[in-house]
Design an enzyme around this catalytic site. Structure first.
Site, PDB file in Angstrom:
ATOM      1  N   CYS A  26       0.816  -1.206   0.000  1.00  0.00           N
ATOM      2  CA  CYS A  26       0.000   0.000   0.000  1.00  0.00           C
ATOM      3  C   CYS A  26       0.848   1.253   0.000  1.00  0.00           C
ATOM      4  CB  CYS A  26      -0.911   0.009   1.224  1.00  0.00           C
ATOM      5  SG  CYS A  26      -2.195  -1.255   1.157  1.00  0.00           S
ATOM      6  N   LEU A  75      -2.589  -2.860  -1.499  1.00  0.00           N
ATOM      7  CA  LEU A  75      -2.367  -4.291  -1.360  1.00  0.00           C
ATOM      8  C   LEU A  75      -3.413  -4.788  -0.374  1.00  0.00           C
ATOM      9  CD1 LEU A  75      -0.644  -6.902  -1.740  1.00  0.00           C
ATOM     10  CD2 LEU A  75       0.666  -6.175   0.246  1.00  0.00           C
ATOM     11  N   GLY A 102      -0.976   0.524   5.963  1.00  0.00           N
ATOM     12  CA  GLY A 102      -0.562  -0.164   7.180  1.00  0.00           C
ATOM     13  C   GLY A 102      -1.654  -1.022   7.761  1.00  0.00           C
ATOM     14  N   GLU A 103      -1.477  -1.350   9.040  1.00  0.00           N
ATOM     15  CA  GLU A 103      -2.424  -2.209   9.738  1.00  0.00           C
ATOM     16  C   GLU A 103      -2.609  -1.714  11.175  1.00  0.00           C
ATOM     17  OE1 GLU A 103      -3.969  -4.609   8.267  1.00  0.00           O
ATOM     18  OE2 GLU A 103      -2.738  -4.967   6.482  1.00  0.00           O
ATOM     19  N   LEU A 285       9.584 -15.011   8.657  1.00  0.00           N
ATOM     20  CA  LEU A 285      10.939 -15.022   8.114  1.00  0.00           C
ATOM     21  C   LEU A 285      11.847 -15.564   9.207  1.00  0.00           C
ATOM     22  CD1 LEU A 285      10.983 -11.541   6.311  1.00  0.00           C
ATOM     23  CD2 LEU A 285      10.263 -13.770   5.422  1.00  0.00           C
ATOM     24  N   VAL A 315      16.598 -17.346   4.194  1.00  0.00           N
ATOM     25  CA  VAL A 315      17.468 -16.967   3.087  1.00  0.00           C
ATOM     26  C   VAL A 315      18.843 -17.576   3.293  1.00  0.00           C
ATOM     27  CG1 VAL A 315      18.312 -14.808   4.131  1.00  0.00           C
ATOM     28  CG2 VAL A 315      18.272 -15.054   1.641  1.00  0.00           C
ATOM     29  N   GLY A 402      11.630 -10.272  12.579  1.00  0.00           N
ATOM     30  CA  GLY A 402      12.156 -10.027  13.922  1.00  0.00           C
ATOM     31  C   GLY A 402      12.797  -8.684  14.169  1.00  0.00           C
TER      32      GLY A 402
END
Length: 636
Positions: A26, A75, A102-103, A285, A315, A402
């Site tokens: 967004c 989004l 955002g949220e 992640l 990763v 994190g």
């Protein structure tokens, strides 16, 4: 992209540039002009909005009134059908319009409170909760919200624009004052799509680019600034006014150690549970370090209550696990620990392996520079994060990460270094590899003298220290550790959050950061240092609060930093690209800033002799070339 499977564990090998096809997160933008009629400026506003199409792939829209125009790219994560923006409410005295990114994780509770106060809702989205919350409480709605956000409200009732950013600055928001109003956007590129804004760089902007510091208000670009975290900016005909609604509070800590540990655990459980709410696929992640492992274990336990498994991604660089060589920043490879955690919590685990060709590809570097709007010079660190986000986005729309744990729980090793305690400079500059914290090696001598980076760093440090509130009766040592914590939470963390937002947003992945819950930060910030290091190690409180849900190896593991490329072919590729610029473009404007002979010497140096400073210098040279080519900025 190649996918391999081993039980619940999957390996995704990123070796082709198809992974760079971007979507987005967004983004908001807008324009207020009290002397003009903006209803005939739709084309410009649409162009501003279109710059963030990669940030919000699901929908977009603009809204115009005489003196205000708002744009939004979305989004969709919550209420896919009902959360379209810009969102408006008609009142008897005029329209109130909102664009929001955002949220708000506590929107369900706030919605119930607003319904009890007589509000009627048309959607299930947190966007409408924010809008109606503003109608009820004005800009004090920010103090009611828990989460990450940046939003803009045009209140036609008194012709006022209100810009608000979350407490920690997780979501970005920039503004550009004009003669008769303001331009704003989630990214600088949205502002530069308006003809009133011209890309230019001042000396302070350059200084920020060559020092390992992040001033919360500086936007690098001359004439532009960021909305400070925890701040409300109000724009009216009378000018621009700011109000700080949150800063790190100072309070006496009354809990004993067992109660403190239990409180931290409860706060983490609550934060993770709140951030698992989404109408789209979600994951974590996972690096295999304490921070991400604790999040993954907490998420796994919560999801198991409804019969779900947590999905997690790690990763790694090709051949790194097999050919790993320990150094002062990376004592152990990540992947074995991540695999162990995934097995321990019965997660669906994917290991994303990135090879040197993908990391060094010019297309990847261009995508990183375009996403950040800046020539930061972090090379493979940012490139790998971008490629990881792209691989994750193929499976999930939301990821938990994190960030902030090290800043809250004193995870960085320099927190525990007496040389840092006694230094009159930002802590991370004391321990940064030579030539990386303040980078002058490749600058032209006259540029280095004009920037005077040492003085700039000292002045910035004094300004930052002056912000730290004092707790009466606190010991001198506890006061110093409070200062160091404050510096990390208000300066160092900003760069980490911006990096994660920019790299993830460029792929359409929303990254949530449960450790950034302001209630957790407020609590731990006031815990005495003796409790925060009660076991003689870093992150004592987090370790004690989560040890029962983690493998013993992870509980004992020493802090490791984000992985970096060690493959010689990567360094060879970077050096070749630098050499090509020097040969093919001898008059490039970057050489007005950087010394040709110094750059050429590094480009020809044996890769085995490249230090951290050399690497950053070469990476930043290439970033500057792409950045100048794209923005054509006026240089000081």
């Amino acid at each position: 992209m190649v996918e391999l499977y081993y039980g619940n564990h999957k390996i995704v090998v990123v070796s082709m540039l198809e992974s760079l096809q971007t979507e987005g997160m967004c983004g908001i933008t807008g324009w207020v002009d009290f002397s003009s009629d903006l209803t005939d400026k739709r084309t410009i506003v649409e162009a501003m909005t279109a710059t963030m199409a990669e940030r919000g792939p699901d929908a977009g829209g603009v809204w115009l009134e005489r003196h205000a125009a708002l744009g939004h790219r979305r989004l969709a994560v919550i209420d896919i059908e009902g959360g379209a923006q810009p969102m408006t409410v008609e009142t008897p005295n005029g329209t109130v319009a909102l664009v929001y990114s955002g949220e708000a994780y506590n929107f369900t509770e706030l919605r119930a409170e607003l319904v009890a106060r007589g509000h009627r809702f048309r959607s299930r989205s947190d966007t409408e909760v924010v809008l109606r919350g503003y109608l009820e409480w004005g800009d004090a709605v920010a103090e009611k919200l828990t989460g990450m956000w940046a939003f803009a409200l045009w209140d036609a009732r008194d012709e006022r624009l209100v810009l608000i950013r979350d407490r920690l600055g997780i979501k970005p928001l920039y503004l550009w004052p004009t003669a008769d109003g303001v331009l704003f956007g989630s990214e600088p590129k949205a502002i530069f799509a308006n003809p009133l804004a011209r890309p230019a760089l001042g000396l302070d902007g350059l200084r920020e680019l060559f020092t390992m510091m992040t001033d919360p208000g500086i936007a690098i670009w001359h004439g532009m600034r960021q909305v400070d975290p925890g701040t409300v900016v109000t724009v009216t005909r009378d000018g621009i006014r700011t109000r700080r609604y949150w800063s790190l509070p100072v309070a006496e800590h009354a809990d004993d150690l067992p109660t403190t540990i239990a409180t931290v655990r409860g706060m983490l459980e609550e934060s993770v549970a709140g951030q698992l709410v989404a109408d789209v696929p979600l994951c974590t992640l996972l690096s295999g370090g304490l921070d991400s492992s604790a999040l993954t274990a907490l998420a796994a336990a919560r999801l198991a209550e409804s019969g779900e498994k947590v999905r997690c991604f790690t990763v790694d660089f090709a051949d790194q696990s097999e050919n790993f060589v320990a150094d002062e920043w990376h004592a152990t490879p990540d992947s074995p620990f991540a695999v162990e955690v995934a097995r321990h919590v019965d997660a669906e685990h994917t290991r994303v392996v990135i090879n040197s060709a993908a990391l060094a590809a010019p297309e990847v570097r261009a995508a990183v520079v375009a996403a950040t709007d800046l020539p930061l010079g972090y090379g493979d660190v940012n490139a790998s994060l971008l490629l990881l986000a792209r691989a994750v986005r193929d499976h999930s729309t939301v990821a938990l990460s994190g960030e902030a744990s090290d800043e809250i729980f004193a995870g960085y090793r320099w927190f525990h270094n007496p040389a840092v305690w006694d230094a009159d400079v930002f802590p991370w500059l004391v321990v940064a590899p030579p030539g990386t914290g303040i980078r002058t090696e490749l600058l032209r001598p006259e540029v280095a003298r004009a920037l005077d980076l040492e003085t700039y760093a000292r002045d910035a440090y004094r300004d930052a220290i002056a912000e730290v509130a004092v707790l009466p009766g606190e010991s001198e040592f506890d006061r110093r550790m409070r200062q160091i914590s404050h510096l990390h939470l208000t300066r160092f963390l900003r760069g980490m959050l911006d990096r994660k937002d920019r790299m993830s947003m460029a792929t359409g992945l929303e990254v949530r950061v449960p450790y950034c819950d302001h209630r957790l930060i407020e609590y731990v910030y006031n815990v005495p240092w003796s409790m925060r290091t009660h076991d003689g190690r870093e992150k004592s409180l987090l370790r004690a609060a989560t040890a029962d849900i983690l493998p013993e190896s992870v509980v004992r593991r020493v802090k490791g930093h984000y992985p970096m490329a060690t493959d010689r072919t990567y360094f060879d590729a970077v050096q070749r690209q630098v050499g090509a610029v020097l040969f093919e473009r001898p008059d490039h404007p970057v050489l007005e800033l950087m010394d040709r002979a110094a750059v050429a010497e590094l480009a020809a140096k044996a890769p085995d002799g490249l230090t951290f400073a050399h690497r950053f210098g070469l990476e930043q040279f290439l970033d500057f070339v792409l950045w100048i080519d794209h923005y054509h900025p006026e240089l000081p």
